[in-house]
Design a protein around this motif. Sequence first.
Motif, short mmCIF file in Angstrom:
data_model
loop_
_atom_site.label_atom_id
_atom_site.label_comp_id
_atom_site.label_asym_id
_atom_site.label_seq_id
_atom_site.Cartn_x
_atom_site.Cartn_y
_atom_site.Cartn_z
N SER A 47 0.83 -1.21 0.00
CA SER A 47 0.00 0.00 0.00
C SER A 47 0.86 1.26 0.00
O SER A 47 0.52 2.25 -0.67
N PHE A 48 1.99 1.24 0.71
CA PHE A 48 2.89 2.39 0.68
C PHE A 48 3.47 2.58 -0.73
O PHE A 48 3.57 3.70 -1.22
N TYR A 49 3.83 1.47 -1.37
CA TYR A 49 4.39 1.56 -2.73
C TYR A 49 3.35 2.10 -3.71
O TYR A 49 3.64 2.99 -4.52
N VAL A 50 2.13 1.59 -3.63
CA VAL A 50 1.07 2.06 -4.53
C VAL A 50 0.77 3.54 -4.26
O VAL A 50 0.59 4.33 -5.20
N SER A 51 0.75 3.92 -3.01
CA SER A 51 0.53 5.33 -2.67
C SER A 51 1.65 6.21 -3.21
O SER A 51 1.41 7.30 -3.74
N TRP A 52 2.89 5.74 -3.10
CA TRP A 52 4.03 6.49 -3.64
C TRP A 52 3.92 6.64 -5.15
O TRP A 52 4.15 7.72 -5.69
N ARG A 53 3.54 5.56 -5.85
CA ARG A 53 3.40 5.63 -7.31
C ARG A 53 2.28 6.60 -7.71
O ARG A 53 2.42 7.36 -8.67
N ALA A 54 1.18 6.58 -6.98
CA ALA A 54 0.07 7.49 -7.29
C ALA A 54 0.51 8.93 -7.05
O ALA A 54 0.19 9.82 -7.85
N GLY A 55 1.23 9.18 -5.98
CA GLY A 55 1.75 10.54 -5.71
C GLY A 55 2.73 10.98 -6.78
O GLY A 55 2.74 12.14 -7.19
N ARG A 56 3.57 10.06 -7.23
CA ARG A 56 4.52 10.39 -8.29
C ARG A 56 3.80 10.75 -9.58
O ARG A 56 4.16 11.71 -10.26
N LEU A 57 2.78 9.98 -9.91
CA LEU A 57 1.99 10.30 -11.11
C LEU A 57 1.34 11.67 -10.99
O LEU A 57 1.31 12.44 -11.96
N ASP A 58 0.83 11.97 -9.82
CA ASP A 58 0.21 13.27 -9.60
C ASP A 58 1.24 14.39 -9.79
O ASP A 58 0.97 15.40 -10.44
N ARG A 59 2.45 14.20 -9.24
CA ARG A 59 3.51 15.21 -9.41
C ARG A 59 3.92 15.35 -10.86
O ARG A 59 4.18 16.45 -11.34
N LEU A 60 3.97 14.24 -11.59
CA LEU A 60 4.33 14.30 -13.01
C LEU A 60 3.27 15.05 -13.81
O LEU A 60 3.61 15.85 -14.69
N HIS A 61 2.00 14.81 -13.50
CA HIS A 61 0.94 15.54 -14.20
C HIS A 61 0.98 17.03 -13.87
O HIS A 61 0.76 17.88 -14.74
N THR A 62 1.30 17.35 -12.62
CA THR A 62 1.46 18.76 -12.24
C THR A 62 2.63 19.38 -12.99
O THR A 62 2.54 20.52 -13.45
N ARG A 63 3.69 18.62 -13.13
CA ARG A 63 4.87 19.10 -13.88
C ARG A 63 4.51 19.37 -15.34
O ARG A 63 4.95 20.36 -15.93
N VAL A 64 3.71 18.49 -15.94
CA VAL A 64 3.28 18.69 -17.33
C VAL A 64 2.45 19.96 -17.44
O VAL A 64 2.64 20.77 -18.36
N GLU A 65 1.53 20.17 -16.50
CA GLU A 65 0.69 21.37 -16.54
C GLU A 65 1.52 22.64 -16.38
O GLU A 65 1.29 23.63 -17.06
N THR A 66 2.49 22.60 -15.48
CA THR A 66 3.35 23.76 -15.27
C THR A 66 4.21 24.03 -16.50
O THR A 66 4.36 25.19 -16.92
N ALA A 67 4.75 22.98 -17.07
CA ALA A 67 5.57 23.14 -18.28
C ALA A 67 4.73 23.64 -19.45
O ALA A 67 5.20 24.44 -20.27
N HIS A 68 3.47 23.20 -19.52
CA HIS A 68 2.59 23.68 -20.59
C HIS A 68 2.29 25.17 -20.42
O HIS A 68 2.26 25.91 -21.40
N ALA A 69 2.09 25.59 -19.18
CA ALA A 69 1.84 27.02 -18.93
C ALA A 69 3.07 27.84 -19.31
O ALA A 69 2.95 28.93 -19.90
#
Length: 188
Positions: free
Chosen positions: A20-42
């Motif tokens: 569960s910690f690993y899955v939570s970490w992966r989900a958080g990483r995906l969220d950070r990557l999507h935020t990074r894409v949005e910031t880079a797009h802006a």
Amino acid sequence: MLADIVSTVTTVFALLVLLSFYVSWRAGRLDRLHTRVETAHAALDAALLRRSAVVLELAAAGELEPASRVLLADAAGRARRAEGARERELAESALSRALRAVVGQPGFREGLGAGAASGGDDLLGEVAAAARRVHIARRFYNDAVAATREARAGRLVRTLRLAGRAPLPDFFEIDDEPPDVDGAGGPA
């Protein structure tokens, strides 16, 4: 016997907690990557708008020949009005080509009046800087998209739908080669 059952239950519980910690970490990483894409797009969007504004300023320069003014103003206007990713990619590529064609004309710097009094060097410097920023911003954006796509390609991410309903980001592919303002007058 009871000790074996307790040991097994404890081991299974520990594995579930780790998973569960690993899955939570992966989900958080995906969220950070999507935020990074949005910031880079802006940042990319801001760089593209800045480049078109500087090109419009160059097109308004009175020393520029009329055909070059119309070509630059039209290309910059189309880039600003483009809707949709594909249309914008085409319009921004056309702006890059128009800018290189105008700046690459023989005698461009002399025609612009690049002397200290007219501010032609400052304007050309702004054009070059804006074009470089577009090039860099596009590379950052495409790198962020590649990292996000790679993270989303994993079996665990797809099976558990860790990306949620976030759309898969697309690359932004344009001709963003900056104009050669230093060697203006040579072949394009």
